[in-house]
Design an enzyme around this catalytic site. Structure first.
Site, PDB file in Angstrom:
ATOM      1  N   GLN A   1       0.944  -1.116   0.051  1.00  0.00           N
ATOM      2  CA  GLN A   1      -0.125   0.000   0.044  1.00  0.00           C
ATOM      3  C   GLN A   1       0.843   1.327  -0.069  1.00  0.00           C
ATOM      4  OE1 GLN A   1      -3.208  -0.536   3.001  1.00  0.00           O
ATOM      5  NE2 GLN A   1      -1.854  -2.104   3.643  1.00  0.00           N
TER       6      GLN A   1
ATOM      7  N   HIS B   1      -1.304   1.500  -4.467  1.00  0.00           N
ATOM      8  CA  HIS B   1      -1.699   2.956  -4.163  1.00  0.00           C
ATOM      9  C   HIS B   1      -0.779   3.756  -5.282  1.00  0.00           C
ATOM     10  CE1 HIS B   1      -3.789   2.158  -0.114  1.00  0.00           C
ATOM     11  NE2 HIS B   1      -4.641   2.074  -1.209  1.00  0.00           N
TER      12      HIS B   1
ATOM     13  N   CYS C   1       2.103  20.930 -16.673  1.00  0.00           N
ATOM     14  CA  CYS C   1       2.259  20.058 -17.868  1.00  0.00           C
ATOM     15  C   CYS C   1       2.427  21.273 -18.884  1.00  0.00           C
ATOM     16  CB  CYS C   1       0.803  19.436 -18.179  1.00  0.00           C
ATOM     17  SG  CYS C   1       0.911  18.475 -19.762  1.00  0.00           S
TER      18      CYS C   1
ATOM     19  N   THR D   1       0.577  -2.941   8.570  1.00  0.00           N
ATOM     20  CA  THR D   1      -0.632  -2.285   7.981  1.00  0.00           C
ATOM     21  C   THR D   1      -1.681  -2.641   9.229  1.00  0.00           C
ATOM     22  OG1 THR D   1      -2.552  -1.993   6.596  1.00  0.00           O
ATOM     23  CG2 THR D   1      -1.136  -4.250   6.971  1.00  0.00           C
ATOM     24  N   SER D   2      -2.565  -1.359   9.420  1.00  0.00           N
ATOM     25  CA  SER D   2      -3.639  -1.524  10.348  1.00  0.00           C
ATOM     26  C   SER D   2      -4.861  -2.110   9.606  1.00  0.00           C
ATOM     27  CB  SER D   2      -4.035  -0.062  10.668  1.00  0.00           C
ATOM     28  OG  SER D   2      -4.491   0.427   9.607  1.00  0.00           O
TER      29      SER D   2
HETATM   30  P1  NAD Z   1      -1.563   1.868   8.303  1.00  0.00           P
HETATM   31  O1  NAD Z   1      -2.983   1.823   8.419  1.00  0.00           O
HETATM   32  O2  NAD Z   1      -1.047   0.864   7.432  1.00  0.00           O
HETATM   33  O3  NAD Z   1      -1.011   1.725   9.609  1.00  0.00           O
HETATM   34  C1  NAD Z   1       0.408   1.765  10.040  1.00  0.00           C
HETATM   35  C2  NAD Z   1       0.345   0.265  10.744  1.00  0.00           C
HETATM   36  O4  NAD Z   1       1.973  -0.023  11.152  1.00  0.00           O
HETATM   37  C3  NAD Z   1      -0.297   0.210  12.314  1.00  0.00           C
HETATM   38  O5  NAD Z   1      -0.941  -0.926  12.393  1.00  0.00           O
HETATM   39  C4  NAD Z   1       1.120   0.334  13.295  1.00  0.00           C
HETATM   40  O6  NAD Z   1       0.646  -0.236  14.221  1.00  0.00           O
HETATM   41  C5  NAD Z   1       2.074  -0.367  12.387  1.00  0.00           C
HETATM   42  N1  NAD Z   1       3.341   0.121  12.660  1.00  0.00           N
HETATM   43  C6  NAD Z   1       3.844   1.170  13.306  1.00  0.00           C
HETATM   44  N2  NAD Z   1       5.257   1.081  13.203  1.00  0.00           N
HETATM   45  C7  NAD Z   1       5.689  -0.086  12.992  1.00  0.00           C
HETATM   46  C8  NAD Z   1       6.945  -0.591  13.017  1.00  0.00           C
HETATM   47  N3  NAD Z   1       8.109  -0.179  13.405  1.00  0.00           N
HETATM   48  N4  NAD Z   1       6.830  -2.041  12.474  1.00  0.00           N
HETATM   49  C9  NAD Z   1       5.553  -2.601  11.974  1.00  0.00           C
HETATM   50  N5  NAD Z   1       4.315  -1.928  12.188  1.00  0.00           N
HETATM   51  C10 NAD Z   1       4.356  -0.776  12.626  1.00  0.00           C
HETATM   52  O7  NAD Z   1      -1.091   3.079   7.576  1.00  0.00           O
HETATM   53  P2  NAD Z   1      -1.296   4.563   7.626  1.00  0.00           P
HETATM   54  O8  NAD Z   1      -0.204   5.433   8.067  1.00  0.00           O
HETATM   55  O9  NAD Z   1      -2.689   4.718   8.370  1.00  0.00           O
HETATM   56  O10 NAD Z   1      -1.547   4.980   6.066  1.00  0.00           O
HETATM   57  C11 NAD Z   1      -2.860   4.681   5.355  1.00  0.00           C
HETATM   58  C12 NAD Z   1      -2.268   4.722   3.896  1.00  0.00           C
HETATM   59  O11 NAD Z   1      -1.302   5.536   3.486  1.00  0.00           O
HETATM   60  C13 NAD Z   1      -1.769   3.339   3.543  1.00  0.00           C
HETATM   61  O12 NAD Z   1      -2.202   3.235   2.335  1.00  0.00           O
HETATM   62  C14 NAD Z   1      -0.131   3.639   3.764  1.00  0.00           C
HETATM   63  O13 NAD Z   1       0.320   2.433   3.102  1.00  0.00           O
HETATM   64  C15 NAD Z   1      -0.089   5.037   3.167  1.00  0.00           C
HETATM   65  N6  NAD Z   1       0.776   5.643   3.497  1.00  0.00           N
HETATM   66  C16 NAD Z   1       2.041   5.324   2.899  1.00  0.00           C
HETATM   67  C17 NAD Z   1       3.611   5.535   3.292  1.00  0.00           C
HETATM   68  C18 NAD Z   1       4.843   5.334   2.785  1.00  0.00           C
HETATM   69  O14 NAD Z   1       4.534   5.074   1.532  1.00  0.00           O
HETATM   70  N7  NAD Z   1       5.756   4.650   3.478  1.00  0.00           N
HETATM   71  C19 NAD Z   1       3.696   6.659   4.557  1.00  0.00           C
HETATM   72  C20 NAD Z   1       2.216   7.125   4.962  1.00  0.00           C
HETATM   73  C21 NAD Z   1       1.180   6.171   4.760  1.00  0.00           C
HETATM   74 ZN    ZN Z   2      -1.453  18.105 -19.947  1.00  0.00          ZN
END
Ligand code: NAD
Ligand code: ZN
Length: 253
Positions: A106, A124, A153, A193-194
């Site tokens: 994601q 995503h 653009c 991921t949550s």
């Molecule tokens: P999410 O809903 O997937 O939640 C984050 C999860 O990671 C939680 O369950 C938390 O307990 C867990 N977590 C925290 N620290 C951790 C660690 N050190 N090791 C393992 N697990 C850990 O993510 P979100 O932040 O609510 O984001 C929602 C959407 O936005 C998703 O699609 C996400 O991938 C995207 N997003 C992507 C990035 C990126 O590309 N790195 C950053 C922020 C958000």
């Molecule tokens: Zn254009």
């Protein structure tokens, strides 16, 4: 079976992976936290200043692209400087060992590819490309970094990073491929991921319904833990994956 806590869980998880093979990983923002990219939830870093509910929706982008581009340029800056951690590298190694068939992520940070994973489904999208909201022409992000924001653009309209904002559909190929992977895998490894963001949150359920064994790596319990997880390796992604890989390398099967 559902197991939690206790020393033997890593051995049990490694044995399931080594014997069943045919595993798929589903990753979320948590896997990249230790690479310095904060997750939305847990409000650290840049998300204290930029509320995702306000900045990460397609409606917000179309209404005020300059404002959203302030957040995006900071995010892109963070992403290009980040490097993979042991959790990303562990999954790449598991693929080379012939145990993992693909990663469904994601995330939009490209860290699985940097770590060497070959089959990565980007649920995503990927911000390394920008796309015109009017004529669909594409540009490499790096070409536009440093220009005035919002970048434009040649046709004069605004460019949007090729990522899925809240309120936008998932690219259908990513959706189809992930559902196929979920149906066909024997083990699903859910890392950081949550599982709250639809429709990615449906993938573990599809895998479970088709007989997959679910291993979850997360320091917290999630909505999956009680309902469908078979083994919860409770901990940070890098430490848990390092320990799991060590057990696998030492011949769990
Ligand atoms: P999410 O809903 O997937 O939640 C984050 C999860 O990671 C939680 O369950 C938390 O307990 C867990 N977590 C925290 N620290 C951790 C660690 N050190 N090791 C393992 N697990 C850990 O993510 P979100 O932040 O609510 O984001 C929602 C959407 O936005 C998703 O699609 C996400 O991938 C995207 N997003 C992507 C990035 C990126 O590309 N790195 C950053 C922020 C958000
Ligand atoms: Zn254009």
């Amino acid at each position: 079976m559902r197991a939690r806590g206790g020393k033997d869980l890593y051995r049990q998880a490694a044995e399931v992976l080594a014997s069943r093979r045919n595993a798929v990983a589903l990753t979320g923002a948590g896997i990249s936290v230790e690479s310095g990219i904060p997750a939305f939830r847990g409000s650290q870093g840049m998300w204290e200043r930029f509320d995702p509910a306000e900045y990460a929706t397609i409606g917000a982008f179309l209404e005020n692209p300059a404002k959203v581009w302030e957040m995006l340029s900071e995010m892109l800056d963070l992403l290009v400087r980040a490097s993979p951690n042991p959790a990303h590298r562990g999954l790449a190694e598991m693929e080379r060992m012939g145990i993992l068939r693909s990663v469904i992520t994601q995330n939009v940070d490209g860290l699985h590819q940097s770590a060497g994973s070959r089959k990565v489904i980007e649920y995503h999208g990927n911000p390394l490309e920008l796309v015109c909201i009017h004529c669909w022409k594409r540009y490499p992000s790096l070409e536009k970094i440093g220009e005035r924001i919002p970048p434009r653009c040649a046709c004069g309209k605004i460019l949007k990073p090729d990522i899925v904002f809240f309120g936008e559909p998932i690219p259908w190929i990513a959706q189809e491929d992930s559902e196929t992977e979920a149906r066909e895998c024997s083990v699903l490894l859910v890392v950081g991921t949550s599982a709250q963001v639809m429709p990615a949150s449906g993938i573990p359920r599809i895998a479970k319904e088709h007989g997959a064994f679910i291993i979850e790596i997360n320091p917290e319990e999630t909505s999956l833990t009680e309902k469908i997880t078979d083994i919860h390796l409770q901990g940070r992604a890098s430490l848990a994956m390092e320990r799991l890989m060590e057990t696998l390398r030492n011949g769990a099967a």
